[in-house]
Scaffold this motif. Sequence first.
Motif: not given
Length: 162
Positions: A47-49, A69-73, A104-108
């Motif tokens: 998603v970030t890429m 990033i906001q959407g993923v979190i 935290v895995t999503a953040a990494v």
Amino acid sequence: MTDHLEIFYRLLIAMLIGCAIGIDRNLRGKPTGMKTLGLVALGSALVTMAAMNFALDADGYHDAVSRAIQGVITGIGFLGAGVIIHEQSSEKVRGLTTAASIWVTAAVGIVCGVGWWRVALMATALILLLFTVGRRVEHFLHRQWMRKSDVERADISSREED
């Protein structure tokens, strides 16, 4: 022009980091494991890429990356909430560490998607260290607390007998 090999490496590293975090959860019999957290990290990186239009740096894509990033979190919060259980009979809450590990895995995964390898690997090392050392410290403190509680209960019991 995108470098497909670089994109592949970012996705692969994110997935492997998620799997490494998930192995700990698997070994503890928790509801998430290697596959789940591998997917969380891989999806977050993807998603970030995608928000960066698969460019190798985020220049010119800061707003899009921020929204992704906001959407993923936000979205990952729902997955994490699904593993938290409140047992009414014992008044215990279970699954918080698993929910935090999903988050935290999503953040990494996001960090891998942006291409910050060193940061992702440092975070992974700290996560695994916390799982390993933190578990031992918690068990030690729990045993100390239980001993203290046993002594206090014995003291109260002896006072009641007097």
